[in-house]
Every structure is written in structure tokens, then in C-alpha cells.
Motif scaffolding. Sequence first.
Motif, PDB file in Angstrom:
ATOM      1  N   PRO A   1       1.318  -1.466   0.004  1.00 43.36           N
ATOM      2  CA  PRO A   1      -0.424   0.005   0.503  1.00 43.36           C
ATOM      3  C   PRO A   1       0.755   1.112   0.229  1.00 43.36           C
ATOM      4  O   PRO A   1       1.666   1.387   0.232  1.00 43.36           O
ATOM      5  N   PHE A   2       0.692   2.451  -0.462  1.00 46.07           N
ATOM      6  CA  PHE A   2       1.403   3.898  -0.916  1.00 46.07           C
ATOM      7  C   PHE A   2       2.162   3.549  -2.006  1.00 46.07           C
ATOM      8  O   PHE A   2       2.759   4.259  -2.627  1.00 46.07           O
ATOM      9  N   PHE A   3       2.796   2.072  -2.529  1.00 51.08           N
ATOM     10  CA  PHE A   3       3.304   2.083  -3.718  1.00 51.08           C
ATOM     11  C   PHE A   3       2.625   1.768  -4.566  1.00 51.08           C
ATOM     12  O   PHE A   3       3.276   1.410  -6.154  1.00 51.08           O
ATOM     13  N   SER A   4       1.616   0.844  -4.597  1.00 55.64           N
ATOM     14  CA  SER A   4       1.264  -0.226  -5.190  1.00 55.64           C
ATOM     15  C   SER A   4       0.762   0.282  -6.192  1.00 55.64           C
ATOM     16  O   SER A   4       0.559  -0.010  -7.724  1.00 55.64           O
ATOM     17  N   SER A   5       0.267   1.830  -5.866  1.00 58.62           N
ATOM     18  CA  SER A   5      -1.154   2.354  -7.267  1.00 58.62           C
ATOM     19  C   SER A   5      -0.088   3.130  -8.347  1.00 58.62           C
ATOM     20  O   SER A   5      -0.785   3.615  -9.216  1.00 58.62           O
ATOM     21  N   TYR A   6       1.334   3.514  -7.892  1.00 56.52           N
ATOM     22  CA  TYR A   6       1.866   3.411  -9.025  1.00 56.52           C
ATOM     23  C   TYR A   6       2.991   2.069  -9.037  1.00 56.52           C
ATOM     24  O   TYR A   6       3.461   2.020 -11.007  1.00 56.52           O
ATOM     25  N   PHE A   7       3.239   1.210  -8.665  1.00 56.78           N
ATOM     26  CA  PHE A   7       4.538  -0.127  -9.295  1.00 56.78           C
ATOM     27  C   PHE A   7       2.728  -1.180 -10.747  1.00 56.78           C
ATOM     28  O   PHE A   7       3.941  -1.631 -11.140  1.00 56.78           O
ATOM     29  N   MET A   8       2.143  -1.342  -9.741  1.00 59.58           N
ATOM     30  CA  MET A   8       0.827  -1.810 -10.543  1.00 59.58           C
ATOM     31  C   MET A   8       0.776  -1.778 -11.807  1.00 59.58           C
ATOM     32  O   MET A   8       0.319  -2.657 -12.796  1.00 59.58           O
ATOM     33  N   PRO A   9       0.118  -0.308 -12.388  1.00 64.50           N
ATOM     34  CA  PRO A   9       0.088   0.417 -13.349  1.00 64.50           C
ATOM     35  C   PRO A   9       1.501   0.257 -13.702  1.00 64.50           C
ATOM     36  O   PRO A   9       0.806  -0.258 -15.724  1.00 64.50           O
ATOM     37  N   LEU A  10       1.903   0.516 -13.854  1.00 68.73           N
ATOM     38  CA  LEU A  10       3.363   0.283 -14.373  1.00 68.73           C
ATOM     39  C   LEU A  10       3.288  -0.560 -15.159  1.00 68.73           C
ATOM     40  O   LEU A  10       3.755  -1.690 -16.228  1.00 68.73           O
ATOM     41  N   ARG A  11       3.051  -2.505 -14.075  1.00 64.82           N
ATOM     42  CA  ARG A  11       3.047  -3.404 -14.620  1.00 64.82           C
ATOM     43  C   ARG A  11       2.626  -3.957 -15.587  1.00 64.82           C
ATOM     44  O   ARG A  11       2.423  -4.725 -16.649  1.00 64.82           O
ATOM     45  N   LEU A  12       0.954  -3.403 -15.327  1.00 65.19           N
ATOM     46  CA  LEU A  12      -0.365  -3.237 -16.422  1.00 65.19           C
ATOM     47  C   LEU A  12       0.100  -3.353 -18.023  1.00 65.19           C
ATOM     48  O   LEU A  12      -0.380  -3.875 -18.463  1.00 65.19           O
ATOM     49  N   ILE A  13       0.467  -2.037 -17.429  1.00 67.43           N
ATOM     50  CA  ILE A  13       0.681  -1.547 -18.915  1.00 67.43           C
ATOM     51  C   ILE A  13       2.305  -2.466 -19.834  1.00 67.43           C
ATOM     52  O   ILE A  13       2.152  -2.143 -20.820  1.00 67.43           O
ATOM     53  N   ASN A  14       3.144  -2.994 -18.740  1.00 69.82           N
ATOM     54  CA  ASN A  14       4.052  -3.881 -19.327  1.00 69.82           C
ATOM     55  C   ASN A  14       3.753  -5.514 -19.673  1.00 69.82           C
ATOM     56  O   ASN A  14       4.760  -6.068 -19.790  1.00 69.82           O
ATOM     57  N   ASN A  15       2.251  -5.467 -19.960  1.00 69.75           N
ATOM     58  CA  ASN A  15       1.585  -6.840 -19.698  1.00 69.75           C
ATOM     59  C   ASN A  15       2.387  -8.010 -19.005  1.00 69.75           C
ATOM     60  O   ASN A  15       2.899  -8.769 -19.008  1.00 69.75           O
ATOM     61  N   ASN A  16       3.162  -7.241 -17.741  1.00 72.64           N
ATOM     62  CA  ASN A  16       3.681  -7.871 -16.524  1.00 72.64           C
ATOM     63  C   ASN A  16       3.197  -8.227 -15.574  1.00 72.64           C
ATOM     64  O   ASN A  16       3.566  -9.244 -14.339  1.00 72.64           O
ATOM     65  N   ALA A  17       1.601  -8.187 -15.269  1.00 72.53           N
ATOM     66  CA  ALA A  17       1.510  -8.638 -13.550  1.00 72.53           C
ATOM     67  C   ALA A  17      -0.335  -9.625 -14.884  1.00 72.53           C
ATOM     68  O   ALA A  17      -0.834  -9.167 -15.507  1.00 72.53           O
ATOM     69  N   SER A  18      -0.249 -10.679 -13.776  1.00 69.98           N
ATOM     70  CA  SER A  18      -1.642 -11.672 -14.097  1.00 69.98           C
ATOM     71  C   SER A  18      -3.087 -11.115 -13.451  1.00 69.98           C
ATOM     72  O   SER A  18      -2.628 -10.555 -12.311  1.00 69.98           O
ATOM     73  N   GLY A  19      -3.787 -11.994 -14.185  1.00 71.81           N
ATOM     74  CA  GLY A  19      -5.343 -11.173 -12.794  1.00 71.81           C
ATOM     75  C   GLY A  19      -4.953 -11.321 -11.516  1.00 71.81           C
ATOM     76  O   GLY A  19      -5.531 -10.964 -11.214  1.00 71.81           O
ATOM     77  N   LEU A  20      -4.738 -13.092 -11.278  1.00 75.59           N
ATOM     78  CA  LEU A  20      -4.660 -13.132  -9.886  1.00 75.59           C
ATOM     79  C   LEU A  20      -3.765 -11.822  -9.285  1.00 75.59           C
ATOM     80  O   LEU A  20      -4.139 -11.904  -7.768  1.00 75.59           O
ATOM     81  N   GLU A  21      -2.769 -11.828  -9.444  1.00 75.35           N
ATOM     82  CA  GLU A  21      -1.848 -10.700  -9.562  1.00 75.35           C
ATOM     83  C   GLU A  21      -2.285  -9.610  -9.063  1.00 75.35           C
ATOM     84  O   GLU A  21      -1.858  -8.784  -7.524  1.00 75.35           O
ATOM     85  N   VAL A  22      -3.578  -8.982  -9.626  1.00 78.21           N
ATOM     86  CA  VAL A  22      -3.366  -7.651  -9.677  1.00 78.21           C
ATOM     87  C   VAL A  22      -5.023  -8.063  -8.772  1.00 78.21           C
ATOM     88  O   VAL A  22      -4.584  -6.753  -7.370  1.00 78.21           O
ATOM     89  N   THR A  23      -5.887  -8.826  -8.463  1.00 81.02           N
ATOM     90  CA  THR A  23      -6.922  -9.166  -7.651  1.00 81.02           C
ATOM     91  C   THR A  23      -6.407  -9.524  -5.854  1.00 81.02           C
ATOM     92  O   THR A  23      -6.673  -8.679  -5.262  1.00 81.02           O
ATOM     93  N   ILE A  24      -5.069  -9.787  -6.352  1.00 76.79           N
ATOM     94  CA  ILE A  24      -4.386 -10.096  -4.464  1.00 76.79           C
ATOM     95  C   ILE A  24      -3.662  -8.514  -4.294  1.00 76.79           C
ATOM     96  O   ILE A  24      -4.013  -8.053  -3.175  1.00 76.79           O
ATOM     97  N   SER A  25      -2.818  -8.080  -5.442  1.00 75.35           N
ATOM     98  CA  SER A  25      -2.886  -6.288  -4.977  1.00 75.35           C
ATOM     99  C   SER A  25      -3.995  -5.119  -4.794  1.00 75.35           C
ATOM    100  O   SER A  25      -3.785  -4.792  -3.523  1.00 75.35           O
ATOM    101  N   LEU A  26      -4.905  -5.501  -5.437  1.00 77.67           N
ATOM    102  CA  LEU A  26      -6.633  -5.259  -5.049  1.00 77.67           C
ATOM    103  C   LEU A  26      -7.297  -4.984  -3.495  1.00 77.67           C
ATOM    104  O   LEU A  26      -7.408  -3.474  -3.019  1.00 77.67           O
ATOM    105  N   LEU A  27      -6.974  -6.351  -3.360  1.00 78.71           N
ATOM    106  CA  LEU A  27      -7.178  -7.081  -1.833  1.00 78.71           C
ATOM    107  C   LEU A  27      -6.550  -6.007  -0.701  1.00 78.71           C
ATOM    108  O   LEU A  27      -6.968  -5.979   0.529  1.00 78.71           O
ATOM    109  N   ILE A  28      -5.110  -6.329  -1.034  1.00 73.31           N
ATOM    110  CA  ILE A  28      -4.890  -6.023   0.308  1.00 73.31           C
ATOM    111  C   ILE A  28      -4.776  -4.703   0.078  1.00 73.31           C
ATOM    112  O   ILE A  28      -4.660  -3.664   1.422  1.00 73.31           O
ATOM    113  N   LEU A  29      -4.546  -3.556  -0.859  1.00 76.51           N
ATOM    114  CA  LEU A  29      -5.035  -2.584  -0.944  1.00 76.51           C
ATOM    115  C   LEU A  29      -6.355  -1.383  -0.261  1.00 76.51           C
ATOM    116  O   LEU A  29      -6.353  -0.954   0.230  1.00 76.51           O
TER     117      LEU A  29
END
Length: 407
Positions: A340-368
Motif C-alpha cells: 500500500p502507498f506504492f502499489s498505485s504506482y507500481f501495479m499500473p506500471l506492470r499492467l502497462i508492460n503486460n507483466n502482471a496476471s489477473g491473480l496478481e492484480v486481484t491480490i494487490s487490490l485486496l491488500i490495498l
Amino acid sequence: MNKLWIVTFETFLRQVKSWSFVMLVLGPFLMFALTIGAGYVGASGADNSDSIAVISSNKQLKDSFVKANKDDVKANISDKKTAIKKMNKGNLAGYLVLKTDAKKVTAKYYGTNSLDSSLKSKINSFLLTSQQQLNFANAKLSKTQSQSLQQQPKLTEKIQKKTGTANLAKIISFWITVIMVYMILITYTSITSQEIASEKGTKIMEIIFSSTTAVKYFLGKIFGVLLVILTQILVYLVGGWGAYVFAEHSSLTKSFINDYQSLITSVLHNLLSVNLVYLLLGVVIYTILAAFCGALVAKVEDASKAAQPVIMLNLVAFFITFPFQNNVDSIFAKILSYVPFFSSYFMPLRLINNNASGLEVTISLLILLVSIVLLAMYIGKIYQGLMLQTDDSSFWKRFKRGISYSK
């Protein structure tokens, strides 16, 4: 529950009525309007000094050339005398005289400077096409023979997905995303912390806390700011769509939109996705922390300093993304995309580069989301103890008193 919504809507209405919010929302559209307006004024005020006139006794030949090259031609000049006068005044680059007889099409250019290479290529192409048509007419070929002679070679391009436009779209999407997140976070953390700090130690707070719980009042403040954020994002989406439609049909920007359609589509796809959810949740968690910092100030006069800790954290998160723009596979970038506090920058960065799966995004959003709920509930619990402290003690003493008050 009614008191919670009263605080929510009172906070929302006070913020959206302020001039700072109006300018914040309208600022990008005013800049867009000024840019387009300046472009139109520049285009209309230039008097087409780079344009040429076309003179020809053959109206069909002249009309064909003007129609094919209307951006380079001043169609309202039809005689040599007027063309020379305009050219001498600097309002015309030159004039082209087109002639044709039974066997040949010719052109002669008169100007103050040599023809631009692009325009010269267009003139040669037009002359070649016109001459071919004249040759076909003189040769009296059959329809089949004419069609055979008109066959053209074909060039096709196949661009790999990881190169060219795709890479450029990722770069543009990255910069738009991080700057947008950064600017919105900076704005709302400052607004929230100063709003909370401005109420510090006032008698009205004692009256409010006697009629409702601190948790409801605190959550009402957060929900109110959240509604303001949603309003701004909605205005940007609707206004951005309107600006895009306008740009598609405007003579000043239509060619640019058509030339870069695939790039623009890729960038919009990266922006109008789950990245907007990260933007919203990122603003929420930073806003909660900003409210906490606002409640910790010693007195109302310190309201302007309240947001500094949150702004510094936002700056760290903002600048730390730069080294990972082309290194999203780094374990450090992957870890921070869940923090949290960093995922709003880093997960979009990974998504733009097609580097994150749907499961990883779901886990990150749940933590946030869980972090937001827990942080909001905890600060709401100690909020009354923090707000009612008026002594000019140290940060840690005020923090400890707030915690002890909630027990």
C-alpha cells in the motif's frame, strides 16, 4: 447513519463550490481550448504565405489539382496578375501555371524560393497521373488493356507487437499514469490535511463529538473527499471524450488523429482500465493518511504544514518508479506492486508492460482495500483524542495521547 451522510455531503459541497476545485477541474480543458484556439488563430492569421496559386486555362485540370492539394493551394486566385501582386507582398509563395494540349501536360512554377520537396513531389505525381490519362486517351486502348496498364505495386507492413508503436504507447502511458497519480494525490492530500487541521482545537469540534461519534465524522470527511475525487474523474472522462471527438472532426487536428490512431487507441486502453481503480484507491489511502497528519498538528496555524509527511511519501513513491520503467521484471518492482502507498504506482506500471496476471492484480487490490478499511477504522477510533488536543507538545506525545484516548 444520517449524520455520516450529512458530514459527507457537507464536505463534498464545500469542496466543489471552491474556486480551487473549479480551476483544478477546468484547468486541463482551458489549456486544451487555448491551444486549439491559438492554432486556429495562427492558421487563419498566417494568410497562407506558404501556399501557391494555380493558373490554368483548362478548368478541369486546375480543379483536379486544387482538389488533390487543397492544403497547399489558394484556390481563390485565378489570374497571373493577382498572383504576382500577392507574391510580391509576401502573402503567396508563388504560382503554378498548368498547360495541356493534345499530347502533353506541362507545368511551370514561378516563386520567390524553390518549391518545397513535399509539394514538388505532389506536383510531379499529379503531372504523371494526368499525362498517363492523356496517353491512354490518345492510345485508344480497350478497357481491358487500360486496366492492365493501371496495375500498381503494393507495399504492406507487419510490425511486431513488442516494437514500434507498442513500445511508444507504453512509454506515453507510463508517464501519463504516474504524473496523473502524482498530481491528484498531491492535490487531495493537501486539501484533506488542511481541512482537518483547520478544525483543530475549535469549540465546534466538542459540540460535533457530543452529537455524533468521531468514527462517523471522520468517515464522513473521507467519503466527502472521495465524492469530490469521483466527480473530478467523471468530469475528466466525459470532457476528455468530448475533446477527443472534437479533435477527430477538427480540421486542425483531424489529420494528426488519423495518422496516430493506433497509438492513441493503445494509450487510451492502458489508461481506461483497472489503472483507474488503482488511481482512485491510491488517492483514498493517501487521503486517510493526510487526514491523520492534519489531526496531529498542534494548532490551526500549522495547517499548511500538515500535508508535508504525506507529500514526501508520495514524492518517494513517484520518483522510485523511474528506474523500473524498463525493468518491471525486477523483484523490487514486483514486491512494491503489493505494498500500500506504492502499489498505485507500481501495479499500473506492470499492467502497462503486460507483466502482471489477473491473480496478481486481484491480490494487490485486496491488500490495498483491506489496508484502506483498517487504516480508516483505526484513525476514526483515535480521531476524537487527536482532534481535542490543543497543547503544543511533540508529535509523539500527541500521538500517544490519541491512542490512549481510544482505549
